[in-house]
Design a protein around this motif. Structure first.
Motif, mmCIF file in Angstrom:
data_model
loop_
_atom_site.group_PDB
_atom_site.id
_atom_site.type_symbol
_atom_site.label_atom_id
_atom_site.label_comp_id
_atom_site.label_asym_id
_atom_site.label_seq_id
_atom_site.Cartn_x
_atom_site.Cartn_y
_atom_site.Cartn_z
ATOM 1 N N THR A 50 32.405 43.974 38.327
ATOM 2 C CA THR A 50 32.873 44.437 37.016
ATOM 3 C C THR A 50 34.133 43.718 36.567
ATOM 4 O O THR A 50 34.310 43.432 35.370
ATOM 5 C CB THR A 50 33.119 45.960 37.064
ATOM 6 O OG1 THR A 50 31.911 46.611 37.467
ATOM 7 C CG2 THR A 50 33.536 46.484 35.700
ATOM 8 N N LEU A 51 35.023 43.404 37.498
ATOM 9 C CA LEU A 51 36.251 42.684 37.163
ATOM 10 C C LEU A 51 35.939 41.391 36.417
ATOM 11 O O LEU A 51 36.601 41.037 35.436
ATOM 12 C CB LEU A 51 37.031 42.378 38.448
ATOM 13 C CG LEU A 51 38.286 41.509 38.295
ATOM 14 C CD1 LEU A 51 39.401 42.312 37.641
ATOM 15 C CD2 LEU A 51 38.746 40.974 39.658
ATOM 16 N N PRO A 110 39.955 40.109 30.984
ATOM 17 C CA PRO A 110 40.206 38.761 30.453
ATOM 18 C C PRO A 110 41.014 37.881 31.399
ATOM 19 O O PRO A 110 40.986 36.650 31.284
ATOM 20 C CB PRO A 110 40.969 39.035 29.145
ATOM 21 C CG PRO A 110 41.519 40.418 29.286
ATOM 22 C CD PRO A 110 40.550 41.158 30.138
ATOM 23 N N ASP A 111 41.717 38.513 32.328
ATOM 24 C CA ASP A 111 42.541 37.767 33.290
ATOM 25 C C ASP A 111 41.855 37.696 34.661
ATOM 26 O O ASP A 111 42.507 37.600 35.695
ATOM 27 C CB ASP A 111 43.904 38.454 33.419
ATOM 28 C CG ASP A 111 44.957 37.556 34.055
ATOM 29 O OD1 ASP A 111 44.853 36.319 33.912
ATOM 30 O OD2 ASP A 111 45.872 38.098 34.699
ATOM 31 N N TRP A 112 40.516 37.733 34.672
ATOM 32 C CA TRP A 112 39.780 37.861 35.937
ATOM 33 C C TRP A 112 39.959 36.668 36.866
ATOM 34 O O TRP A 112 39.958 36.842 38.088
ATOM 35 C CB TRP A 112 38.299 38.107 35.662
ATOM 36 C CG TRP A 112 37.509 36.946 35.140
ATOM 37 C CD1 TRP A 112 37.213 36.663 33.848
ATOM 38 C CD2 TRP A 112 36.889 35.904 35.916
ATOM 39 N NE1 TRP A 112 36.458 35.525 33.748
ATOM 40 C CE2 TRP A 112 36.247 35.040 35.009
ATOM 41 C CE3 TRP A 112 36.823 35.616 37.281
ATOM 42 C CZ2 TRP A 112 35.543 33.905 35.412
ATOM 43 C CZ3 TRP A 112 36.125 34.481 37.693
ATOM 44 C CH2 TRP A 112 35.495 33.651 36.765
ATOM 45 N N GLU A 113 40.124 35.475 36.308
ATOM 46 C CA GLU A 113 40.222 34.298 37.189
ATOM 47 C C GLU A 113 41.462 34.375 38.074
ATOM 48 O O GLU A 113 41.386 34.133 39.283
ATOM 49 C CB GLU A 113 40.229 33.017 36.351
ATOM 50 C CG GLU A 113 38.894 32.754 35.672
ATOM 51 C CD GLU A 113 38.897 31.475 34.864
ATOM 52 O OE1 GLU A 113 39.186 30.421 35.444
ATOM 53 O OE2 GLU A 113 38.601 31.533 33.654
ATOM 54 N N PHE A 139 40.965 37.168 40.617
ATOM 55 C CA PHE A 139 39.997 36.792 41.642
ATOM 56 C C PHE A 139 40.658 35.911 42.703
ATOM 57 O O PHE A 139 40.464 36.114 43.908
ATOM 58 C CB PHE A 139 38.821 36.056 40.999
ATOM 59 C CG PHE A 139 37.624 35.902 41.891
ATOM 60 C CD1 PHE A 139 36.759 36.959 42.110
ATOM 61 C CD2 PHE A 139 37.349 34.693 42.516
ATOM 62 C CE1 PHE A 139 35.646 36.826 42.933
ATOM 63 C CE2 PHE A 139 36.249 34.544 43.338
ATOM 64 C CZ PHE A 139 35.397 35.615 43.550
ATOM 65 N N VAL A 140 41.457 34.946 42.267
ATOM 66 C CA VAL A 140 42.194 34.089 43.198
ATOM 67 C C VAL A 140 43.159 34.929 44.033
ATOM 68 O O VAL A 140 43.276 34.741 45.256
ATOM 69 C CB VAL A 140 42.971 32.994 42.439
ATOM 70 C CG1 VAL A 140 43.942 32.273 43.375
ATOM 71 C CG2 VAL A 140 42.025 31.992 41.811
ATOM 72 N N ASP A 141 43.853 35.859 43.384
ATOM 73 C CA ASP A 141 44.793 36.724 44.098
ATOM 74 C C ASP A 141 44.086 37.567 45.156
ATOM 75 O O ASP A 141 44.609 37.773 46.253
ATOM 76 C CB ASP A 141 45.519 37.643 43.122
ATOM 77 C CG ASP A 141 46.512 36.897 42.230
ATOM 78 O OD1 ASP A 141 46.840 35.741 42.563
ATOM 79 O OD2 ASP A 141 46.934 37.478 41.208
ATOM 80 N N ILE A 142 42.895 38.062 44.822
ATOM 81 C CA ILE A 142 42.124 38.866 45.777
ATOM 82 C C ILE A 142 41.765 38.040 47.005
ATOM 83 O O ILE A 142 41.958 38.484 48.152
ATOM 84 C CB ILE A 142 40.847 39.424 45.101
ATOM 85 C CG1 ILE A 142 41.212 40.572 44.156
ATOM 86 C CG2 ILE A 142 39.830 39.881 46.150
ATOM 87 C CD1 ILE A 142 40.065 41.057 43.292
#
Length: 247
Positions: A226-227, A232-235, A238-241
């Motif tokens: 879902t993220l 809108p800031d998913w990229e 995602f990198v942070d995750i």
């Protein structure tokens, strides 16, 4: 012939990175799914899951899988909600049994109907005990699950251990796409004490803080869906995750 290329790849990735992140791309929610798949691969995803609890058009699914595979080199793994979720072009399939469904169809009926297709298409099956935590999500509704309460980790332990004794090498604890609450670290930790296979956790994982808590508790693979669709800031997130779970 025993197909094990993707499972071997997953185990190799785990030895390399300790924790993995899979991106879930719902077959109904993207116009340019190939572009999204390419981005998540470049950002560090180890595999792409393709599925959707309510997907009903197999031809569209085939096109989606081909579109994704044309842009990436990591495995494309089917995550079916029904027999229509089988595509001949995928690398593997989470061959799931929804263990806490109240409808036998989702425990073994759909699996029997889809098994010959998996064999015919030579799709690698990844035997997975699928366990829905909580209620009021699409997966819970479609799968007619008797959702395990978030605070009842002992019930999740029992189902996970049953999955292991039934020969399943993966367990997927699912809070559901768009879930307001994620599976708790306590539940993951308790399941990890008993279940010896690969532990997948999905649903409600919105940032790196949550992701690290779940990884530290014992999740091997986190699924992010879902993220990617709504933030809108998913990229960056995602990198942070991925950075957080591997630190």
């Amino acid at each position: 012939m025993i197909l094990s290329r993707v499972e071997n790849y997953i185990n190799d990735e785990l030895r390399k990175h300790k924790k993995l992140c899979f991106a879930l791309l719902d077959s109904e929610n993207y116009d340019d799914v190939g572009s999204v798949a390419r981005k998540v691969e470049n950002l560090g995803a180890s595999a792409i899951l393709v599925g959707g609890s309510s997907a009903i058009d197999q031809l569209d699914l085939d096109k989606l899988v081909l579109s994704i595979k044309s842009t990436i080199s990591i495995p494309v793994i089917l995550f079916p909600g029904n027999v229509t979720g089988v595509s001949p072009n995928a690398d593997a399939i989470l061959f799931t049994s929804l263990l806490n469904s109240e409808d036998p169809y989702f425990i073994s009926g759909a699996q029997a109907l889809g098994a010959l297709l998996v064999k015919k298409y030579k799709i690698e099956p990844l035997p997975t005990g699928y366990i829905i935590i909580g209620e009021n999500t699409t997966a819970w509704f479609i799968g007619r699950a008797k959702g395990i309460p978030f605070e009842k980790s002992n019930i999740a332990v029992m189902y996970s251990l049953a999955a292991q004794y039934l020969g399943m090498r993966f367990v997927y604890l699912e809070a559901g796409s768009g879930a307001k609450k994620n599976v708790s670290p306590e539940m993951i930790s308790n399941v990890r004490k008993y279940f010896d296979g690969l532990l997948i956790v999905g649903g409600g994982i919105r940032d790196s803080v949550i992701a690290k808590e779940l990884a530290d508790a014992g999740a091997d693979i986190l699924v992010i869906g879902t993220l990617l669709e709504r933030d809108p800031d998913w990229e960056k997130k995602f990198v942070d995750i991925i950075s957080a779970i591997r630190s």
